[in-house]
Write a protein that holds these residues in place. Structure first.
Motif, PDB file in Angstrom:
ATOM      1  N   UNK A   1       0.856  -1.163   0.000  1.00 23.84           N
ATOM      2  CA  UNK A   1       0.000   0.000   0.000  1.00 23.84           C
ATOM      3  C   UNK A   1       0.901   1.224   0.000  1.00 23.84           C
ATOM      4  N   UNK A   2       0.930   1.927  -1.126  1.00 25.40           N
ATOM      5  CA  UNK A   2       1.925   2.980  -1.353  1.00 25.40           C
ATOM      6  C   UNK A   2       1.257   4.344  -1.281  1.00 25.40           C
ATOM      7  N   UNK A   3       1.842   5.258  -0.522  1.00 28.56           N
ATOM      8  CA  UNK A   3       1.293   6.597  -0.370  1.00 28.56           C
ATOM      9  C   UNK A   3       2.374   7.665  -0.348  1.00 28.56           C
ATOM     10  N   UNK A   4       2.972   7.937   0.820  1.00 28.96           N
ATOM     11  CA  UNK A   4       3.912   9.063   0.955  1.00 28.96           C
ATOM     12  C   UNK A   4       5.095   9.017   0.009  1.00 28.96           C
ATOM     13  N   UNK A   5       5.610   7.807  -0.308  1.00 29.98           N
ATOM     14  CA  UNK A   5       6.811   7.743  -1.138  1.00 29.98           C
ATOM     15  C   UNK A   5       6.567   8.147  -2.582  1.00 29.98           C
ATOM     16  N   UNK A   6       5.299   8.326  -2.981  1.00 28.47           N
ATOM     17  CA  UNK A   6       5.016   8.795  -4.338  1.00 28.47           C
ATOM     18  C   UNK A   6       5.551  10.208  -4.568  1.00 28.47           C
ATOM     19  N   UNK A   7       5.689  10.983  -3.491  1.00 28.87           N
ATOM     20  CA  UNK A   7       6.217  12.341  -3.634  1.00 28.87           C
ATOM     21  C   UNK A   7       7.645  12.306  -4.176  1.00 28.87           C
ATOM     22  N   UNK A   8       8.488  11.414  -3.624  1.00 26.35           N
ATOM     23  CA  UNK A   8       9.868  11.306  -4.095  1.00 26.35           C
ATOM     24  C   UNK A   8       9.934  10.637  -5.466  1.00 26.35           C
ATOM     25  N   UNK A   9       9.088   9.630  -5.678  1.00 27.11           N
ATOM     26  CA  UNK A   9       9.128   8.875  -6.927  1.00 27.11           C
ATOM     27  C   UNK A   9       8.734   9.744  -8.114  1.00 27.11           C
ATOM     28  N   UNK A  10       7.857  10.726  -7.891  1.00 27.36           N
ATOM     29  CA  UNK A  10       7.397  11.584  -8.987  1.00 27.36           C
ATOM     30  C   UNK A  10       8.144  12.919  -9.026  1.00 27.36           C
ATOM     31  N   UNK A  11       9.275  12.978  -8.298  1.00 26.24           N
ATOM     32  CA  UNK A  11      10.083  14.205  -8.260  1.00 26.24           C
ATOM     33  C   UNK A  11       9.272  15.436  -7.870  1.00 26.24           C
ATOM     34  N   UNK A  12       8.370  15.239  -6.917  1.00 23.92           N
ATOM     35  CA  UNK A  12       7.594  16.359  -6.392  1.00 23.92           C
ATOM     36  C   UNK A  12       6.357  16.706  -7.194  1.00 23.92           C
ATOM     37  N   UNK A  13       6.089  15.969  -8.293  1.00 27.07           N
ATOM     38  CA  UNK A  13       4.888  16.268  -9.090  1.00 27.07           C
ATOM     39  C   UNK A  13       3.627  16.038  -8.275  1.00 27.07           C
ATOM     40  N   UNK A  14       3.702  15.097  -7.337  1.00 25.04           N
ATOM     41  CA  UNK A  14       2.611  14.867  -6.392  1.00 25.04           C
ATOM     42  C   UNK A  14       3.100  15.270  -5.010  1.00 25.04           C
ATOM     43  N   UNK A  15       2.459  16.253  -4.415  1.00 26.07           N
ATOM     44  CA  UNK A  15       2.890  16.731  -3.098  1.00 26.07           C
ATOM     45  C   UNK A  15       2.271  15.878  -2.000  1.00 26.07           C
ATOM     46  N   UNK A  16       2.885  15.930  -0.832  1.00 29.38           N
ATOM     47  CA  UNK A  16       2.417  15.135   0.300  1.00 29.38           C
ATOM     48  C   UNK A  16       0.965  15.442   0.647  1.00 29.38           C
TER      49      UNK A  16
END
Length: 276
Positions: A23-38
């Motif tokens: 279940x992936x959530x917070x780490x998407x911010x780093x994976x998308x280079x900030x395109x998705x904010x916390x």
């Protein structure tokens, strides 16, 4: 009770295997280079696992499989094995303190992985299941359910391995979900299938798309598969589907809402029906 905020991922396992579930959530911010904010991400996901009593008829109910439950990956006793498999995946999502992960050994059967925030918060997240390269098993079905909006598509990624084409049945449900008392369902669904040039994250090209399944030349076959698989209701006229022979490679299928009037909970199902 299903409040409509839960992300549910289904998968059918052909034989016994270790299964990595996330279940992936917070780490998407780093994976998308900030395109998705916390602020827009699922802050603290948890996962719970269930297995249908009858893999061919999901109306028979399900049992809880607690070996698949998790809220914090560091609580697992097999963290080293989990990290080894995660690092070999494409894409290899980084670990995060709030990531939910488990890797139990599961028998063949039909499972559902349910992803929710620990505190009931909402946001963008990913539910993922993967097999180690050494597994003799395979996924013959994967599906996911969640909220779809004009500004937020739902994606289902899958890989076809081996040689030769596979016959893949893909559909996007909305109206028919109401038969399962799912609230706020999409009134009309659209599917768009794309293929990556060389794995997730690389450039992709359009393969096919569909709005109403009745526009497909093989609509009668689509309707037949929709009712013969797992005891589910027939696909409805405003729901979308594709039945295609696909080459090996990485694909992503998008479930889209074309206007705010069609926004709501939707479902993507992907089945390998080559041998059926």
């Amino acid at each position: 009770e299903d409040d409509g905020e839960m992300r549910i991922m289904g998968f059918k396992l052909s034989s016994s295997s270790d299964v990595l579930m996330r279940g992936i959530g917070p780490q998407l911010e780093d994976f998308t280079n900030g395109a998705l904010s916390a602020s827009v991400l699922l802050p603290d996901p948890s996962i719970k696992l269930y297995k249908y009593k009858d893999a061919q008829n999901t109306t028979a109910g399900s049992d809880r499989i607690t070996s698949g439950d998790n809220e914090d990956y560091t609580s697992n006793t097999n963290v080293s094995a989990i990290d080894t498999l995660r690092a070999a995946l494409n894409p290899a999502f980084p670990f995060h303190a709030k990531q939910a992960v488990s890797m139990p050994t599961l028998d063949s059967g039909f499972y559902t992985l349910r992803v929710q925030d620990v505190s009931g918060a909402t946001g963008i997240g990913v539910a993922a299941v993967d097999l180690p390269s050494t597994s003799i098993g395979s996924f013959t079905h994967v599906s996911t359910r969640g909220l779809v909006q004009t500004t937020e598509y739902m994606f289902g990624g899958f890989q076809i391995t081996g040689t030769g084409t596979r016959k893949i049945f893909m559909r996007g449900r909305g109206p028919s979900l109401a038969q399962y008392k799912v609230p706020n369902v999409m009134s009309d669904t659209v599917l768009a299938l794309k293929k990556y040039a060389d794995g997730p994250g690389t450039t992709s090209s359009d393969v096919d798309s569909n709005d109403d399944y009745t526009s497909e030349s093989n609509s009668a076959e689509i309707l037949s598969y929709s009712t013969s698989l797992y005891g589910w209701p027939a696909i409805e006229s405003k729901e979308s589907a594709l039945l295609l022979d696909l080459d090996p490679g990485y694909y992503t299928i998008q479930l889209q809402s074309l206007s705010t009037s069609t926004d709501g909970n939707g479902w993507i199902g992907i089945d390998d029906v080559t041998d059926q």
